[in-house]
Design a protein around this motif. Structure first.
Motif, PDB file in Angstrom:
ATOM      1  N   ILE A 174      -8.306  31.923 -12.130  1.00 21.43           N
ATOM      2  CA  ILE A 174      -8.349  31.048 -10.959  1.00 21.43           C
ATOM      3  C   ILE A 174      -9.210  31.711  -9.885  1.00 21.43           C
ATOM      4  O   ILE A 174      -9.285  32.944  -9.787  1.00 21.43           O
ATOM      5  N   SER A 175      -9.871  30.897  -9.083  1.00 21.43           N
ATOM      6  CA  SER A 175     -10.697  31.416  -7.993  1.00 21.43           C
ATOM      7  C   SER A 175      -9.903  31.421  -6.689  1.00 21.43           C
ATOM      8  O   SER A 175      -8.855  30.774  -6.574  1.00 21.43           O
ATOM      9  N   ALA A 176     -10.436  32.107  -5.691  1.00 26.51           N
ATOM     10  CA  ALA A 176      -9.804  32.097  -4.373  1.00 26.51           C
ATOM     11  C   ALA A 176      -9.803  30.691  -3.780  1.00 26.51           C
ATOM     12  O   ALA A 176      -8.818  30.264  -3.170  1.00 26.51           O
ATOM     13  N   GLU A 177     -10.886  29.944  -3.966  1.00 27.19           N
ATOM     14  CA  GLU A 177     -10.932  28.562  -3.478  1.00 27.19           C
ATOM     15  C   GLU A 177      -9.838  27.720  -4.132  1.00 27.19           C
ATOM     16  O   GLU A 177      -9.157  26.932  -3.455  1.00 27.19           O
ATOM     17  N   GLU A 178      -9.661  27.879  -5.438  1.00 22.73           N
ATOM     18  CA  GLU A 178      -8.645  27.108  -6.152  1.00 22.73           C
ATOM     19  C   GLU A 178      -7.236  27.527  -5.740  1.00 22.73           C
ATOM     20  O   GLU A 178      -6.335  26.685  -5.647  1.00 22.73           O
ATOM     21  N   GLN A 179      -7.040  28.808  -5.500  1.00 17.98           N
ATOM     22  CA  GLN A 179      -5.742  29.261  -4.994  1.00 17.98           C
ATOM     23  C   GLN A 179      -5.416  28.561  -3.675  1.00 17.98           C
ATOM     24  O   GLN A 179      -4.296  28.069  -3.466  1.00 17.98           O
ATOM     25  N   VAL A 180      -6.385  28.517  -2.776  1.00 18.54           N
ATOM     26  CA  VAL A 180      -6.156  27.919  -1.466  1.00 18.54           C
ATOM     27  C   VAL A 180      -5.864  26.425  -1.590  1.00 18.54           C
ATOM     28  O   VAL A 180      -4.978  25.892  -0.902  1.00 18.54           O
ATOM     29  N   ALA A 181      -6.585  25.724  -2.461  1.00 18.11           N
ATOM     30  CA  ALA A 181      -6.334  24.297  -2.659  1.00 18.11           C
ATOM     31  C   ALA A 181      -4.911  24.064  -3.166  1.00 18.11           C
ATOM     32  O   ALA A 181      -4.200  23.174  -2.681  1.00 18.11           O
ATOM     33  N   PHE A 182      -4.486  24.858  -4.150  1.00 20.35           N
ATOM     34  CA  PHE A 182      -3.127  24.766  -4.686  1.00 20.35           C
ATOM     35  C   PHE A 182      -2.091  25.071  -3.606  1.00 20.35           C
ATOM     36  O   PHE A 182      -1.098  24.341  -3.424  1.00 20.35           O
TER      37      PHE A 182
END
Length: 284
Positions: A174-182
């Motif tokens: 997972i990317s940092a961007e995807e972590q933030v979206a989740f």
């Protein structure tokens, strides 16, 4: 223990989330991105080998350090205990945060792993053997389905015999961007989960609090022989007062050439950045 399968309403809700990361990316591309590199460097971390994304839910403003790395996927390591806790409670794989797991007597890496403890304790201590007990109860197919519904990175758990390793050694990434979206959806309570799951799971994730604010978070440490060591800190801040009230979802990861020295920096960078944004009081 009976395994519960996701309800059709959950699947439909999950399908709506497929574009979450794309939406966040679009918001980020609409205007020049403010930099957090100074906050990162102030904690003796190289901005070139790390990334920090902070997203304020109320106005969708995003701050970022190293945008190129923010979209790069890494193993989530123990930060995956956030979705795993949600899934375990939602599916009935655990009864709740107070379920007790009996220690098997095997000495492991951390002293505080080597005793009986609750599921809530296991989250806070990153007790790997407990989550390795829980994931087979859920099963690979259901885990993959739920990670897809939560739009959690690549949602890849690998073959069935990898059910106790996929978040540690891969293939989950997972990317940092995807972590933030989740995490933004978790903070808003818009993930396809029951009210009971939110009520039981979210308090377990509290990392710190003060006057008018609560910080939810989880560290992670990817350490596999022959691979670069990666440190994570992810979560969200709920700030009801101060100079910049709001809810801030964040994700930070960094290369760790010297883990003993670098591990404390994961949380330090995030706290420094939130303080620099005036979302948290300045450290004394």
């Amino acid at each position: 223990m009976q395994r519960l399968i996701a309800r059709p309403s959950h699947i439909a809700a999950g399908l709506l989330m497929v574009t979450v990361a794309a939406v966040l990316g679009a918001c980020m591309s609409m205007a020049p991105l403010p930099e957090l590199s100074a906050s990162v460097a102030a904690e003796d971390v190289d901005p070139a080998t790390s990334t920090l994304v902070i997203y304020r839910l109320e106005d969708e403003r995003t701050w970022i350090s190293n945008p190129a790395r923010a979209s790069e996927r890494f193993s989530p390591a123990s930060t995956s205990k956030i979705p795993h806790t949600l899934i375990a409670i939602e599916t009935g794989a655990v009864t709740g945060p107070d379920e007790v797991f009996k220690w098997d007597g095997q000495k492991r890496f951390m002293d505080n792993w080597n005793e009986d403890q609750t599921f809530a304790d296991a989250f806070k201590r990153s007790t790997v053997w407990i989550f390795q007990t829980v994931t087979p109860r859920i099963g690979s197919a259901v885990l993959h389905d739920w990670l897809q519904q939560l739009n959690y990175g690549n949602a890849d758990v690998g073959p069935a015999d990898n059910v106790t390793q996929y978040w540690l050694a891969g293939p989950l990434a997972i990317s940092a961007e995807e972590q933030v979206a989740f995490l933004a959806h978790l903070a808003r309570r818009t993930l396809p989960l029951s009210a009971r799951t939110y009520d039981l799971a979210v308090p377990v994730m509290v990392a710190d609090s003060g006057a008018g604010w609560t910080l939810y978070g989880k560290t992670g440490w990817h350490s596999v022989d022959g691979e670069p060591e990666i440190g994570w800190y992810v979560g969200w801040l709920e700030q009801t007062g101060g100079e910049a009230p709001g809810t801030y979802a964040f994700a930070f990861n960094m290369d760790m050439a010297a883990p003993d020295a670098d591990l404390p920096k994961r949380k330090g960078v995030v706290l420094r950045a939130l303080s620099d944004l005036r979302a948290l009081p300045a450290a004394n």
